[in-house]
Design a protein around this motif. Structure first.
Motif, mmCIF file in Angstrom:
data_model
loop_
_atom_site.group_PDB
_atom_site.id
_atom_site.type_symbol
_atom_site.label_atom_id
_atom_site.label_comp_id
_atom_site.label_asym_id
_atom_site.label_seq_id
_atom_site.Cartn_x
_atom_site.Cartn_y
_atom_site.Cartn_z
ATOM 1 N N ILE A 7 0.863 -1.172 0.000
ATOM 2 C CA ILE A 7 0.000 0.000 0.000
ATOM 3 C C ILE A 7 0.905 1.230 0.000
ATOM 4 O O ILE A 7 1.866 1.294 0.761
ATOM 5 C CB ILE A 7 -0.915 0.036 1.247
ATOM 6 N N TYR A 8 0.590 2.190 -0.859
ATOM 7 C CA TYR A 8 1.369 3.427 -0.916
ATOM 8 C C TYR A 8 0.912 4.352 0.206
ATOM 9 O O TYR A 8 -0.262 4.689 0.297
ATOM 10 C CB TYR A 8 1.194 4.084 -2.293
ATOM 11 N N ARG A 9 1.818 4.769 1.088
ATOM 12 C CA ARG A 9 1.470 5.527 2.297
ATOM 13 C C ARG A 9 1.511 7.033 2.134
ATOM 14 O O ARG A 9 0.856 7.749 2.886
ATOM 15 C CB ARG A 9 2.435 5.179 3.446
ATOM 16 N N TRP A 10 2.291 7.538 1.219
ATOM 17 C CA TRP A 10 2.500 8.984 1.119
ATOM 18 C C TRP A 10 1.447 9.617 0.222
ATOM 19 O O TRP A 10 0.923 9.003 -0.701
ATOM 20 C CB TRP A 10 3.877 9.282 0.574
ATOM 21 N N ASN A 11 1.173 10.892 0.454
ATOM 22 C CA ASN A 11 0.219 11.633 -0.354
ATOM 23 C C ASN A 11 0.952 12.312 -1.505
ATOM 24 O O ASN A 11 1.112 13.527 -1.538
ATOM 25 C CB ASN A 11 -0.537 12.651 0.506
ATOM 26 N N ARG A 12 1.406 11.527 -2.438
ATOM 27 C CA ARG A 12 2.105 12.025 -3.620
ATOM 28 C C ARG A 12 1.291 11.643 -4.853
ATOM 29 O O ARG A 12 0.897 10.496 -5.010
ATOM 30 C CB ARG A 12 3.507 11.407 -3.759
ATOM 31 N N GLN A 13 1.040 12.602 -5.704
ATOM 32 C CA GLN A 13 0.349 12.398 -6.977
ATOM 33 C C GLN A 13 -1.015 11.732 -6.776
ATOM 34 O O GLN A 13 -1.483 10.979 -7.628
ATOM 35 C CB GLN A 13 1.223 11.592 -7.931
ATOM 36 N N GLY A 14 -1.643 11.976 -5.648
ATOM 37 C CA GLY A 14 -2.975 11.449 -5.385
ATOM 38 C C GLY A 14 -3.043 9.947 -5.226
ATOM 39 O O GLY A 14 -4.085 9.339 -5.469
ATOM 40 N N ARG A 15 -1.960 9.317 -4.803
ATOM 41 C CA ARG A 15 -1.890 7.853 -4.734
ATOM 42 C C ARG A 15 -1.949 7.283 -3.318
ATOM 43 O O ARG A 15 -1.794 6.086 -3.135
ATOM 44 C CB ARG A 15 -0.601 7.366 -5.407
ATOM 45 N N LYS A 16 -2.179 8.106 -2.321
ATOM 46 C CA LYS A 16 -2.175 7.626 -0.940
ATOM 47 C C LYS A 16 -3.249 6.564 -0.736
ATOM 48 O O LYS A 16 -4.407 6.740 -1.111
ATOM 49 C CB LYS A 16 -2.413 8.775 0.035
ATOM 50 N N GLY A 17 -2.853 5.430 -0.139
ATOM 51 C CA GLY A 17 -3.775 4.348 0.172
ATOM 52 C C GLY A 17 -4.029 3.374 -0.956
ATOM 53 O O GLY A 17 -4.766 2.410 -0.782
ATOM 54 N N PHE A 36 1.042 0.636 -10.018
ATOM 55 C CA PHE A 36 -0.278 0.615 -9.411
ATOM 56 C C PHE A 36 -1.229 -0.214 -10.268
ATOM 57 O O PHE A 36 -0.906 -0.594 -11.390
ATOM 58 C CB PHE A 36 -0.790 2.046 -9.234
ATOM 59 N N ALA A 37 -2.414 -0.475 -9.743
ATOM 60 C CA ALA A 37 -3.388 -1.337 -10.418
ATOM 61 C C ALA A 37 -3.795 -0.799 -11.789
ATOM 62 O O ALA A 37 -4.090 -1.575 -12.697
ATOM 63 C CB ALA A 37 -4.620 -1.514 -9.537
ATOM 64 N N ASP A 38 -3.776 0.521 -11.959
ATOM 65 C CA ASP A 38 -4.163 1.105 -13.247
ATOM 66 C C ASP A 38 -3.006 1.175 -14.245
ATOM 67 O O ASP A 38 -3.159 1.709 -15.337
ATOM 68 C CB ASP A 38 -4.774 2.492 -13.048
ATOM 69 N N GLY A 39 -1.831 0.641 -13.869
ATOM 70 C CA GLY A 39 -0.680 0.606 -14.763
ATOM 71 C C GLY A 39 0.285 1.763 -14.595
ATOM 72 O O GLY A 39 1.347 1.781 -15.212
ATOM 73 N N TYR A 40 -0.055 2.739 -13.779
ATOM 74 C CA TYR A 40 0.810 3.896 -13.542
ATOM 75 C C TYR A 40 2.060 3.448 -12.786
ATOM 76 O O TYR A 40 1.962 2.692 -11.823
ATOM 77 C CB TYR A 40 0.049 4.942 -12.733
ATOM 78 N N THR A 41 3.238 3.892 -13.221
ATOM 79 C CA THR A 41 4.489 3.561 -12.544
ATOM 80 C C THR A 41 5.160 4.827 -12.044
ATOM 81 O O THR A 41 5.012 5.897 -12.636
ATOM 82 C CB THR A 41 5.461 2.810 -13.478
ATOM 83 N N MET A 42 5.916 4.684 -10.967
ATOM 84 C CA MET A 42 6.678 5.815 -10.430
ATOM 85 C C MET A 42 7.849 5.291 -9.615
ATOM 86 O O MET A 42 7.813 4.173 -9.103
ATOM 87 C CB MET A 42 5.797 6.734 -9.577
ATOM 88 N N VAL A 43 8.889 6.108 -9.525
ATOM 89 C CA VAL A 43 10.031 5.816 -8.665
ATOM 90 C C VAL A 43 9.793 6.539 -7.354
ATOM 91 O O VAL A 43 9.469 7.728 -7.347
ATOM 92 C CB VAL A 43 11.347 6.278 -9.308
ATOM 93 N N THR A 44 9.942 5.833 -6.256
ATOM 94 C CA THR A 44 9.669 6.407 -4.945
ATOM 95 C C THR A 44 10.595 5.783 -3.908
ATOM 96 O O THR A 44 11.327 4.838 -4.194
ATOM 97 C CB THR A 44 8.196 6.199 -4.560
ATOM 98 N N SER A 45 10.534 6.301 -2.712
ATOM 99 C CA SER A 45 11.276 5.732 -1.598
ATOM 100 C C SER A 45 10.573 4.471 -1.120
ATOM 101 O O SER A 45 9.345 4.379 -1.134
ATOM 102 C CB SER A 45 11.332 6.747 -0.447
ATOM 103 N N ARG A 46 11.337 3.498 -0.675
ATOM 104 C CA ARG A 46 10.726 2.294 -0.105
ATOM 105 C C ARG A 46 10.068 2.590 1.232
ATOM 106 O O ARG A 46 9.229 1.821 1.690
ATOM 107 C CB ARG A 46 11.769 1.186 0.018
ATOM 108 N N ASN A 47 10.396 3.730 1.850
ATOM 109 C CA ASN A 47 9.724 4.143 3.082
ATOM 110 C C ASN A 47 8.267 4.512 2.825
ATOM 111 O O ASN A 47 7.477 4.593 3.759
ATOM 112 C CB ASN A 47 10.439 5.336 3.714
#
Length: 58
Positions: A7-17, A36-47
Motif C-alpha cells: 500500500i502506498y502511504r504517502w500523499n504524492r500524486q494522489g496515490r495515498k492508500g 499501481f493497479a491502473d498501470g501507472y508507474t513511479m520511482v519512490t522511496s521504499r519508506n
C-alpha cells in the motif's frame, strides 16, 4: 485478480492508500519502481510503502 502486496502511504500524486507492487528495488537512496493497479508507474522511496494485510490473507 491478484492482490497487490503493498500500500502506498504517502500523499504524492494522489496515490495515498492505493495498492501497488514493486517492480525493481535499488539500494541507492532506498528507492524502488512501483506499479499501481491502473498501470501507472513511479520511482519512490521504499519508506513510502507498507505491507498490504489483505494480500497476506489470500
Amino acid at each position: 485478480m491478484v492482490a497487490l502486496p503493498y500500500i502506498y502511504r504517502w500523499n504524492r500524486q494522489g496515490r495515498k492508500g492505493q495498492p501497488c507492487e514493486v517492480l525493481i528495488r535499488a539500494k541507492v537512496m532506498n528507492s524502488c519502481l512501483v506499479r499501481f493497479a491502473d498501470g501507472y508507474t513511479m520511482v519512490t522511496s521504499r519508506n513510502a510503502l507498507m505491507k498490504n494485510k489483505e494480500a497476506d490473507q489470500c
